[in-house]
Design a protein around this motif. Structure first.
Motif, PDB file in Angstrom:
ATOM      1  N   ALA A 237       9.356  11.055 -13.573  1.00 33.87           N
ATOM      2  CA  ALA A 237       8.821  11.757 -12.417  1.00 33.87           C
ATOM      3  C   ALA A 237       8.689  10.815 -11.234  1.00 33.87           C
ATOM      4  N   VAL A 238       8.555  11.424 -10.062  1.00 35.32           N
ATOM      5  CA  VAL A 238       8.272  10.701  -8.826  1.00 35.32           C
ATOM      6  C   VAL A 238       6.926  11.204  -8.325  1.00 35.32           C
ATOM      7  N   LEU A 239       6.049  10.273  -8.021  1.00 32.13           N
ATOM      8  CA  LEU A 239       4.709  10.587  -7.549  1.00 32.13           C
ATOM      9  C   LEU A 239       4.570  10.117  -6.114  1.00 32.13           C
ATOM     10  N   GLY A 240       4.228  11.032  -5.213  1.00 33.60           N
ATOM     11  CA  GLY A 240       3.922  10.679  -3.831  1.00 33.60           C
ATOM     12  C   GLY A 240       2.418  10.590  -3.679  1.00 33.60           C
ATOM     13  N   ILE A 241       1.953   9.542  -3.015  1.00 36.68           N
ATOM     14  CA  ILE A 241       0.518   9.363  -2.811  1.00 36.68           C
ATOM     15  C   ILE A 241       0.246   9.117  -1.333  1.00 36.68           C
ATOM     16  N   ASP A 242      -0.577   9.980  -0.746  1.00 36.58           N
ATOM     17  CA  ASP A 242      -1.055   9.745   0.612  1.00 36.58           C
ATOM     18  C   ASP A 242      -2.399   9.032   0.470  1.00 36.58           C
ATOM     19  N   VAL A 243      -2.492   7.850   1.040  1.00 35.75           N
ATOM     20  CA  VAL A 243      -3.655   6.981   0.856  1.00 35.75           C
ATOM     21  C   VAL A 243      -4.538   7.006   2.095  1.00 35.75           C
ATOM     22  N   SER A 244      -5.825   7.174   1.878  1.00 40.07           N
ATOM     23  CA  SER A 244      -6.807   6.987   2.946  1.00 40.07           C
ATOM     24  C   SER A 244      -7.901   6.081   2.416  1.00 40.07           C
ATOM     25  N   LYS A 245      -8.833   5.760   3.260  1.00 38.43           N
ATOM     26  CA  LYS A 245      -9.917   4.863   2.859  1.00 38.43           C
ATOM     27  C   LYS A 245     -10.682   5.416   1.657  1.00 38.43           C
ATOM     28  N   LYS A 246     -10.931   6.732   1.646  1.00 38.34           N
ATOM     29  CA  LYS A 246     -11.770   7.326   0.605  1.00 38.34           C
ATOM     30  C   LYS A 246     -11.012   8.087  -0.471  1.00 38.34           C
ATOM     31  N   THR A 247      -9.799   8.588  -0.170  1.00 42.14           N
ATOM     32  CA  THR A 247      -9.121   9.461  -1.128  1.00 42.14           C
ATOM     33  C   THR A 247      -7.646   9.110  -1.313  1.00 42.14           C
TER      34      THR A 247
ATOM     35  N   GLU B 192       2.272   5.059   1.066  1.00 44.87           N
ATOM     36  CA  GLU B 192       2.453   4.425   2.356  1.00 44.87           C
ATOM     37  C   GLU B 192       1.665   3.128   2.414  1.00 44.87           C
ATOM     38  N   ALA B 193       2.177   2.200   3.194  1.00 43.73           N
ATOM     39  CA  ALA B 193       1.499   0.920   3.378  1.00 43.73           C
ATOM     40  C   ALA B 193       0.287   1.152   4.273  1.00 43.73           C
ATOM     41  N   THR B 194      -0.891   0.994   3.704  1.00 38.78           N
ATOM     42  CA  THR B 194      -2.122   1.151   4.480  1.00 38.78           C
ATOM     43  C   THR B 194      -3.002  -0.082   4.314  1.00 38.78           C
ATOM     44  N   GLY B 195      -2.377  -1.222   4.093  1.00 33.23           N
ATOM     45  CA  GLY B 195      -3.135  -2.455   3.945  1.00 33.23           C
ATOM     46  C   GLY B 195      -3.999  -2.426   2.713  1.00 33.23           C
ATOM     47  N   ARG B 196      -5.240  -2.790   2.885  1.00 30.48           N
ATOM     48  CA  ARG B 196      -6.133  -2.930   1.734  1.00 30.48           C
ATOM     49  C   ARG B 196      -6.413  -1.612   1.032  1.00 30.48           C
ATOM     50  N   TYR B 197      -6.239  -0.479   1.700  1.00 39.88           N
ATOM     51  CA  TYR B 197      -6.524   0.808   1.066  1.00 39.88           C
ATOM     52  C   TYR B 197      -5.480   1.189   0.021  1.00 39.88           C
ATOM     53  N   SER B 198      -4.244   0.722   0.171  1.00 41.20           N
ATOM     54  CA  SER B 198      -3.199   1.068  -0.795  1.00 41.20           C
ATOM     55  C   SER B 198      -3.012   0.015  -1.876  1.00 41.20           C
TER      56      SER B 198
END
Length: 173
Positions: free
Chosen positions: A4-14, A57-63
């Protein structure tokens, strides 16, 4: 065993996730914390997903935390420039921007580009770090791209570029 391929949208909290398992689309939100990372990995295990390519996505420390947790669980992980994701979304006509939609777009992006998008940094089984320079044309070999070694297993940069074709190396084994 499911691929499978998993897409993850990263934010600070979720972490908003999108995955297609057995032809069925599944989306779920997790807390972006060590407990949430463990819950995500358990969720993947419940769906009997053993071979997975996770893309975020590259979100620095959140990812970084979820990327490392998935990598340590044995999954392939790509971290992609957010601009690439946004341009891909626009190219497929997706103008709406919500966290669940972004997770689906990230999943579709990796599906379209292959297992390892050109420009992705990966750690090889030897401990070396390499840059993906080309993806094989045939889907059965997407996991064996052409790479350029960047760092040796001790993190020391190579003086000269060293290019490897992992699909050719696999044929010799």
């Amino acid at each position: 065993m499911t691929d499978a391929v998993l897409g993850i949208d990263v934010s600070k909290k979720t972490l908003d996730t999108s995955i297609r398992v057995g032809g069925k689309l599944r989306c779920r939100r997790f807390v972006n914390s060590p407990d949430g990372w463990r819950q995500l990995i358990c969720w993947l295990t419940e769906h009997k997903i053993r071979r997975l390519h996770a893309c975020l996505e590259a979100t620095g420390r959140y990812s970084l935390g979820i990327a490392l947790a998935l990598h340590q669980a044995g999954y392939v992980v790509s971290i992609v420039n957010p601009a690439q994701i946004r341009h891909f979304a626009l190219a497929i006509g997706q103008r709406a921007k919500t966290d669940p939609i972004d997770a689906a777009v990230i999943r579709l992006l990796i599906g379209a580009l292959g297992v390892f998008p050109t420009g992705t940094l990966v750690q090889l089984s030897t401990g070396e770090v390499a840059l993906i320079v080309a993806t094989p044309p045939h889907p059965s070999q997407y996991h064996l791209p052409k790479v350029r070694l960047v760092f040796d297993r001790n993190g020391v940069p190579y003086d000269r570029p060293v290019d490897l074709d992992l699909s050719a190396d696999a044929e010799r084994e």
